[in-house]
Enzyme design. Structure first.
Site, PDB file in Angstrom:
ATOM      1  N   LYS A   1      56.027  62.722  40.459  1.00  0.00           N
ATOM      2  CA  LYS A   1      55.106  63.678  41.087  1.00  0.00           C
ATOM      3  C   LYS A   1      55.390  63.896  42.575  1.00  0.00           C
ATOM      4  CE  LYS A   1      51.237  63.082  37.860  1.00  0.00           C
ATOM      5  NZ  LYS A   1      49.784  62.904  37.730  1.00  0.00           N
TER       6      LYS A   1
ATOM      7  N   ASN B   1      38.547  50.223  47.946  1.00  0.00           N
ATOM      8  CA  ASN B   1      39.799  49.828  47.316  1.00  0.00           C
ATOM      9  C   ASN B   1      40.021  48.336  47.523  1.00  0.00           C
ATOM     10  OD1 ASN B   1      42.258  50.558  45.965  1.00  0.00           O
ATOM     11  ND2 ASN B   1      43.349  50.230  47.897  1.00  0.00           N
TER      12      ASN B   1
HETATM   13  P1  ATR Z   1      48.091  55.653  41.058  1.00  0.00           P
HETATM   14  O1  ATR Z   1      49.062  56.729  41.384  1.00  0.00           O
HETATM   15  O2  ATR Z   1      47.803  55.470  39.606  1.00  0.00           O
HETATM   16  O3  ATR Z   1      46.853  55.753  41.869  1.00  0.00           O
HETATM   17  P2  ATR Z   1      49.035  53.527  42.767  1.00  0.00           P
HETATM   18  O4  ATR Z   1      49.372  54.424  43.886  1.00  0.00           O
HETATM   19  O5  ATR Z   1      49.952  52.389  42.448  1.00  0.00           O
HETATM   20  O6  ATR Z   1      48.882  54.308  41.413  1.00  0.00           O
HETATM   21  O7  ATR Z   1      47.562  52.958  43.037  1.00  0.00           O
HETATM   22  C1  ATR Z   1      46.955  52.102  42.134  1.00  0.00           C
HETATM   23  C2  ATR Z   1      45.504  51.888  42.576  1.00  0.00           C
HETATM   24  O8  ATR Z   1      44.921  50.946  41.663  1.00  0.00           O
HETATM   25  C3  ATR Z   1      45.346  51.281  43.957  1.00  0.00           C
HETATM   26  O9  ATR Z   1      44.106  51.660  44.479  1.00  0.00           O
HETATM   27  C4  ATR Z   1      45.369  49.778  43.614  1.00  0.00           C
HETATM   28  O10 ATR Z   1      44.775  48.956  44.594  1.00  0.00           O
HETATM   29  P3  ATR Z   1      45.653  48.407  45.856  1.00  0.00           P
HETATM   30  O11 ATR Z   1      45.804  49.578  46.781  1.00  0.00           O
HETATM   31  O12 ATR Z   1      44.857  47.315  46.402  1.00  0.00           O
HETATM   32  O13 ATR Z   1      46.962  47.980  45.250  1.00  0.00           O
HETATM   33  C5  ATR Z   1      44.549  49.778  42.373  1.00  0.00           C
HETATM   34  N1  ATR Z   1      44.781  48.622  41.501  1.00  0.00           N
HETATM   35  C6  ATR Z   1      45.819  48.426  40.657  1.00  0.00           C
HETATM   36  N2  ATR Z   1      45.679  47.268  39.975  1.00  0.00           N
HETATM   37  C7  ATR Z   1      44.528  46.716  40.396  1.00  0.00           C
HETATM   38  C8  ATR Z   1      43.816  45.525  40.064  1.00  0.00           C
HETATM   39  N3  ATR Z   1      44.294  44.667  39.166  1.00  0.00           N
HETATM   40  N4  ATR Z   1      42.654  45.289  40.695  1.00  0.00           N
HETATM   41  C9  ATR Z   1      42.183  46.157  41.599  1.00  0.00           C
HETATM   42  N5  ATR Z   1      42.778  47.309  41.973  1.00  0.00           N
HETATM   43  C10 ATR Z   1      43.945  47.592  41.367  1.00  0.00           C
END
Ligand code: ATR
Length: 269
Positions: free
Chosen positions: A66, A151
């Site tokens: 993307k 977040n």
């Molecule tokens: P996407 O494009 O799907 O948003 P990303 O940019 O990798 O993917 O972002 C993933 C989001 O899910 C982020 O907000 C991430 O939190 P962090 O910024 O702290 O990494 C969140 N996320 C992913 N796994 C998580 C988990 N196990 N617990 C809490 N937040 C999670």
């Protein structure tokens, strides 16, 4: 020659987009074909150019391309600009136009399909990655009372709020979330591995509408948490269908009826 479209990603085998667009095309009588294309991780741009040369009229773009689609677009919609990502490409007489239909897909699923107005509501958006960024502008356009971003990594929520610099949008620390919200949206990927976003149960009340942008056969962990506090909860299958419908509209100028497509997908999940 029949107009050609496709969804491009890596991996791509799981994508439901070909099935959704085939149903839209059949329903509206549009003469088009819609395929799926697995692009090599280092071969996105070449694959798109090749498709254009072979009569491609438009494409949906999914993970992990993307951002590359955003860079490739010669012209971008305001909502693609705000999302910082492109999920829909339109090939218009040699020009590559980039748009993002994810946010409007979310808004339509909440406001039309679920019948929950966003105007005037207190919204909590959980997550600060691409999925969260992609829906902020369309949510703001609904004139909510406020959108609070939180977040796991707080600094990312703060950066995102700063980037939009809108009076109704602010970031909050997770442990400072004291209120019950009208609408709580999970835009994290935590649920994909069965996990829960780190949001306290106190944000949910009996009048809360909780929305998980991912979908599954059963209620996700996030939905279960919300329901255990009396909230109503919905998963993201409708958003998937609605973002596809908006892409279809961009390409064909026709709005398909999403309800029967949602129904048939739900039966298969
Ligand atoms: P996407 O494009 O799907 O948003 P990303 O940019 O990798 O993917 O972002 C993933 C989001 O899910 C982020 O907000 C991430 O939190 P962090 O910024 O702290 O990494 C969140 N996320 C992913 N796994 C998580 C988990 N196990 N617990 C809490 N937040 C999670």
């Amino acid at each position: 020659m029949t107009d050609r479209y496709l969804v491009i990603g890596n991996p791509i085998a799981h994508s439901k987009s070909p099935q959704i667009h085939a149903q839209f095309a059949q329903q509206t009588g549009e003469a088009m074909v819609y395929e799926r294309l697995l692009a090599p991780l280092d071969g996105f741009v070449g694959a798109v150019r090749d498709f254009i040369e072979h009569g491609g009229r438009g494409a949906n773009v999914t993970l992990p391309f993307k951002l590359e689609a955003f860079a490739l677009a010669e012209q971008r919609s305001e909502r693609a600009q705000a999302a910082g990502a492109v999920n829909t490409l339109v090939f218009d007489h040699g020009r590559i136009v980039g748009d993002n239909t994810d946010g409007v897909g979310l808004v339509r699923d909440i406001s039309i399909n679920a019948g929950v107005a966003i105007a005037g509501k207190r919204v909590l958006l959980v997550g600060a990655g691409g999925a969260a960024q992609g829906v902020i502008l369309p949510l703001l356009e609904q004139a909510p009372h406020s959108i609070t971003l939180c977040n796991r990594t707080q600094s990312k929520a703060e950066e995102l709020a700063q980037q939009f610099s809108h009076p109704a949008l602010q970031a909050s620390a997770l442990d400072a979330l004291g209120d019950v919200y009208d609408l709580v949206i999970n835009a994290t990927s935590a649920g994909l591995s069965g996990g829960l976003p780190p949001v306290p149960g106190t944000v949910f009340g009996a009048d809360t509408f909780a929305y998980d942008m991912i979908y599954a056969a059963q209620a996700t962990s996030f939905m279960q948490l919300a329901q255990s506090h009396g909230a109503q909860a919905r998963d993201g299958l409708g958003m998937l269908v609605e973002q596809a419908a908006e892409s279809f509209y961009l390409w064909r100028g026709v709005r398909p009826d999403t309800a029967p497509v949602y129904k048939s997908l739900r039966a298969q999940v």
